[in-house]
Design a protein around this motif. Structure first.
Motif, PDB file in Angstrom:
ATOM      1  N   PRO A 326       0.808  -1.228   0.000  1.00 45.49           N
ATOM      2  CA  PRO A 326       0.000   0.000   0.000  1.00 45.49           C
ATOM      3  C   PRO A 326       0.838   1.273   0.000  1.00 45.49           C
ATOM      4  O   PRO A 326       0.399   2.307  -0.508  1.00 45.49           O
ATOM      5  N   ASP A 327       2.046   1.200   0.575  1.00 45.76           N
ATOM      6  CA  ASP A 327       2.916   2.381   0.601  1.00 45.76           C
ATOM      7  C   ASP A 327       3.890   2.389  -0.572  1.00 45.76           C
ATOM      8  O   ASP A 327       4.885   3.126  -0.565  1.00 45.76           O
ATOM      9  N   SER A 328       3.619   1.553  -1.581  1.00 46.50           N
ATOM     10  CA  SER A 328       4.443   1.460  -2.794  1.00 46.50           C
ATOM     11  C   SER A 328       5.832   0.894  -2.534  1.00 46.50           C
ATOM     12  O   SER A 328       6.743   1.079  -3.347  1.00 46.50           O
TER      13      SER A 328
END
Length: 336
Positions: A326-328
Motif C-alpha cells: 500500500p505504501d508502494s
C-alpha cells in the motif's frame, strides 16, 4: 500440491529445457499451465541438439575477435548506435500498426512509452556506462551513486556484459541499482525478439523510476540486498505489454489463436518473426503467457491464470517474489 500438479510442474520444467514429454506429462502440462504440447514434440535427434547448442553458443556465448579488440567504451558506443537506429526503424513500423489496431487510450500510451524512453535517453551524456565509470572515478564517486543521481527518470546507461548475460542465455538485462541496460555484443538490431527484449526492459525502468522517486532509501536497500529478487507486478506489466506489442506486430495472430481455443503455434510464429533457432525456448515461454493472457487480458487487469503462470515461471527461475504494498514499497509475496 497434488500429484497431477507436481507432474505438470515437472513437465513445465522439461519443456523449458527443450526436452520431450510423455503423453501423461503432456496432459498434466495442459491441466496445470493451460498449454497443450503434444508428446515428444520437443524431442530432437542428437545431431539436431548438437547443431542447436552450437548455434546458441555462436549467438549468445561467443564474442567476435574484432569486438574484443575494441576498447570497451568504443564497443558500447557502437552498440548504442545499433540500438538507437534499430528503435528508430522499429518505431516507424510499429506505431502505425498500433494506431490502427488499438483503440484504448491507456494501452496506446503504455505501448508507446518504451519508444519515448529510448528517445529521451539519446540526450543522456552518460548513456555509455564505460564513460560513466570514468567520470565517477575522476570525481571519486561510486558509479552507482552517479547513476542514481541522474535527474531525468528516463535516463539510463548501456553496458556490454556478455558473461553475465550468457549465463542466462539472454541478450538483454536491466540492472536497477546501476540503471544500466546490459546488452550482449551479439544483440542483433535486425532481430525482432532481440528488439522486444529491449522493449520489455524499458517497462521495468518505468516502474523503478517511480520506486526511486518515492523512496530512494527503500529502493537502494531492496536492490542492494540479496540477489534474485523480483517485484512481480513489474513482470505482469512487462510481459503483458510485450505480448500486446508482439500481437500487433503479428497483426492479431496471437489473440485470434487463443480466442478459438488454439495455443499459438511456435513454428508458425518463429517463421513469421524470422527468429533464430536459439530463440525457440524464450518464444515458447512467451506463447504460454499469451495463451493465458489473451483474449481477455488488459493492462493492469490480468487473468488469474496469467498471473499464476508468470509467478510459477519466476519461481522456477529461482526468484523470490515481491509485490508493491500500500505504501508502494516491495513486500514479500506468496503466489496464488
Amino acid at each position: 500440491m497434488s500429484g497431477q500438479e507436481n507432474l505438470g510442474q515437472r513437465a513445465f520444467e522439461k519443456a523449458c529445457r527443450n526436452e520431450g514429454l510423455t503423453p501423461e506429462e503432456s496432459q498434466a502440462l495442459a491441466a496445470s499451465h493451460g498449454v497443450m504440447i503434444p508428446p515428444t514434440v520437443l524431442i530432437k535427434t542428437e545431431e539436431e541438439i548438437s547443431r542447436t547448442k552450437e548455434r546458441v553458443k555462436q549467438v549468445v556465448g561467443d564474442v567476435q575477435p574484432d569486438i574484443e579488440d575494441m576498447s570497451k567504451e568504443t564497443q558500447v558506443e557502437k552498440k548504442i548506435a545499433q540500438i538507437e537506429e534499430a528503435f528508430t526503424t522499429f518505431e516507424q513500423t510499429f506505431m502505425p500498426l498500433m494506431e490502427q489496431s488499438v483503440q484504448t487510450p491507456e494501452l496506446r500510451v503504455a505501448l508507446a512509452n518504451p519508444f519515448h524512453i529510448i528517445n529521451a535517453n539519446r540526450s543522456n551524456p552518460l548513456r555509455n556506462f564505460e564513460r560513466a565509470k570514468n567520470k565517477a572515478q575522476a570525481h571519486d564517486l561510486p558509479v552507482e551513486a552517479l547513476m542514481l543521481s541522474l535527474p531525468n527518470p528516463r535516463h539510463f546507461a548501456y553496458a556490454i556484459e556478455p558473461q553475465a548475460l550468457a549465463e542466462h542465455g539472454a541478450m538483454i538485462g536491466y540492472s536497477p541499482l546501476h540503471r544500466i541496460l546490459a546488452v550482449h555484443p551479439n544483440w542483433d538490431p535486425q532481430n525482432t525478439l532481440d528488439r522486444f527484449g529491449v522493449y520489455h526492459e524499458t517497462v521495468h525502468m518505468m516502474h523503478q523510476a517511480v520506486h526511486r522517486s518515492k523512496n530512494m532509501e527503500s529502493f537502494v536497500r531492496f536492490y542492494a540486498g540479496e540477489r534474485n529478487r523480483v517485484v512481480i507486478d513489474e513482470e505482469y506489466d512487462a510481459y503483458a505489454l510485450e505480448l500486446e506489442a508482439i500481437d500487433i506486430q503479428l497483426e492479431g495472430e496471437l489473440r485470434r489463436s487463443v480466442a478459438v481455443g488454439k495455443p499459438p503455434d511456435p513454428n508458425r510464429i518463429m517463421e513469421m518473426l524470422h527468429l533464430r533457432e536459439d530463440q525457440r525456448i524464450p518464444l515458447t515461454m512467451l506463447l504460454w503467457f499469451a495463451s493465458r493472457y489473451f483474449p481477455h487480458g488488459k493492462i493492469h487487469q490480468y487473468p488469474k491464470t496469467y498471473i499464476e503462470l508468470v509467478d510459477r515461471t519466476c519461481l522456477h527461475d529461482g526468484f523470490h517474489l515481491f509485490r508493491y504494498g500500500p505504501d508502494s514499497q516491495p513486500v514479500p509475496y506468496k503466489s496464488l
